[in-house]
Write an enzyme that holds these catalytic residues in place. Structure first.
Site, PDB file in Angstrom:
ATOM      1  N   CYS A  84      -8.340   0.723 -90.987  1.00 41.53           N
ATOM      2  CA  CYS A  84      -7.420   0.944 -89.861  1.00 41.53           C
ATOM      3  C   CYS A  84      -8.104   0.661 -88.521  1.00 41.53           C
ATOM      4  O   CYS A  84      -7.470   0.239 -87.556  1.00 41.53           O
ATOM      5  CB  CYS A  84      -6.868   2.359 -89.874  1.00 41.53           C
ATOM      6  SG  CYS A  84      -8.149   3.637 -89.879  1.00 41.53           S
ATOM      7  N   HIS A  99      -8.155   8.451 -88.324  1.00 43.02           N
ATOM      8  CA  HIS A  99      -7.320   7.273 -88.515  1.00 43.02           C
ATOM      9  C   HIS A  99      -7.135   6.588 -87.161  1.00 43.02           C
ATOM     10  O   HIS A  99      -7.268   7.237 -86.120  1.00 43.02           O
ATOM     11  CB  HIS A  99      -5.970   7.746 -89.085  1.00 43.02           C
ATOM     12  CG  HIS A  99      -5.023   6.648 -89.442  1.00 43.02           C
ATOM     13  ND1 HIS A  99      -5.372   5.591 -90.249  1.00 43.02           N
ATOM     14  CD2 HIS A  99      -3.719   6.440 -89.079  1.00 43.02           C
ATOM     15  CE1 HIS A  99      -4.320   4.785 -90.389  1.00 43.02           C
ATOM     16  NE2 HIS A  99      -3.320   5.269 -89.689  1.00 43.02           N
TER      17      HIS A  99
END
Length: 372
Positions: free
Chosen positions: A32, A316
């Protein structure tokens, strides 16, 4: 996948920009950090245009160019840009494999740093373009001389490349700015100025602050005394001095990295600072030198890489992107349209322990000055 695509198309309806593509990127196990930066760069229009042009030129010379990070990135952007569908998901597998092959830091499946990746990527692209420019120059013999990087001789010396003439690549033209490091001797008042270039600025942050105050702090005056005295050439001795860093030449695209991860000695580890730092949609640079071209340089926010999570070693990354006056939210494969007011929910938190762990980490601003 298809349903979210059609959902986005329905949300935009007749306002779907002509020729634009909004594609999510598949995650290959903690990639990510890579996806969020790629989305920000894809919607950095001058950067995208150069990569599409590069891919077009490269295709005419099939077999000549070895695969590298630049060829993989230009092919990925071309793949997205040439999709028949307007929305969907693409797997940037070849590019991610190349990143891992090129740099062992990104080989593990551990949580990586998006800013470290951006830095690595831009510098790698510069290296490849410089090598290509030098090879083209040596092959063509007496063609027009290459453009020089401002104060490039300094950069060349710093890297020990006395013989290499610095080259201005299109990455430099888009992201590079110049800082002036001014040191004033407090005895003789002589000012020593040294220029250095940057592709992005890393800013210290404070609770309940703004990007403007962070930039002011970046350029605040620091006194050098005691063990940190400055050697003044005019006085020929160590003297107390004042030092400050200002922006001499603002870049076309201003990338700002908020230093949210701080090493805490008492804890013996890094900690994430969830501080609330307001980043405006329109930014006026406050810390330029008096003689800087466009000393009141104005910028518009077009992308934000967001870190989601309470700590530095897990979490994330997602990105917010402005495209044709619409704001979009990219979370790996998923792409959604969001209202402009949602951007301010990523400023940070006024309390240390908050449920909101989604904080702006890298900001991309585009100059509103007419293109040079």
């Amino acid at each position: 996948m298809g349903s979210s695509g059609s959902k986005l198309e329905k949300a935009l309806g007749d306002q779907f920009p002509e020729g634009e593509r909004y594609f999510g990127l598949e995650n290959f196990g903690n990639t990510c950090y890579c996806n969020s930066v790629l989305q920000a760069l894809y919607f950095c229009v001058p950067f995208r245009d150069q990569l599409l042009e590069y891919c077009g030129q490269n295709n005419k010379m099939i077999g000549d160019t070895e695969e590298n990070l630049l060829t993989c990135l230009s092919e990925l952007f071309t793949q997205i840009n040439s999709q028949k569908k307007k929305t969907g998901v693409i797997a940037p597998k070849r590019f991610v494999q190349r990143v891992k092959k090129q740099n062992e830091i990104f080989r593990s499946y551990m949580h990586q740093d998006a800013h470290e990746f951006l830095n690595f990527l831009l510098n790698e692209l510069v290296d490849i373009l410089e090598k290509e420019a030098r090879a083209a120059k040596s092959n063509s013999g007496n063609q027009a001389p290459l453009e020089k990087v401002p104060n490039g001789s300094l950069n060349g010396m710093a890297n020990g490349n006395h013989h290499k003439e610095p080259v201005v690549t299109w990455v430099h033209k888009i992201f590079q700015g110049t800082l002036t490091n001014e040191t004033r001797c407090l005895r003789c008042e002589t000012i020593t100025a040294r220029d250095e270039t940057f592709l992005d600025l890393s800013l210290d942050i404070e609770q309940n602050s703004s990007i403007t105050s962070c930039l002011r702090n970046f350029s605040s005056t620091e006194t050098l005394n005691a063990e940190d005295k400055f050697f003044c050439d005019k006085c020929c001795s160590l003297q107390e001095a004042q030092k400050r860093m200002k922006i001499k030449s603002p870049p076309r695209i201003l990338a700002l990295h908020l230093k949210r991860f701080k090493y805490i000695e008492q804890l013996g580890r890094y900690k994430k600072l969830s501080y609330r730092v307001v980043f405006p949609l329109e930014l006026k640079l406050c810390n330029t030198t008096d003689d800087a071209p466009g000393s009141e340089a104005e910028y518009s926010l077009f992308a934000v890489v967001v870190h989601v999570g309470s700590g530095p070693n897990h979490g994330h990354y997602v990105s917010l992107v402005k495209s044709h006056n619409h704001w979009l939210f990219f979370d790996d494969e998923n792409v959604e349209m969001i209202d402009e007011s949602v951007v301010q929910t990523f400023f940070g938190s006024t309390q240390e322990y908050s449920n909101n762990t989604d904080h702006g980490y890298i900001l991309f601003y585009e100059s509103l000055e007419p293109k040079q």
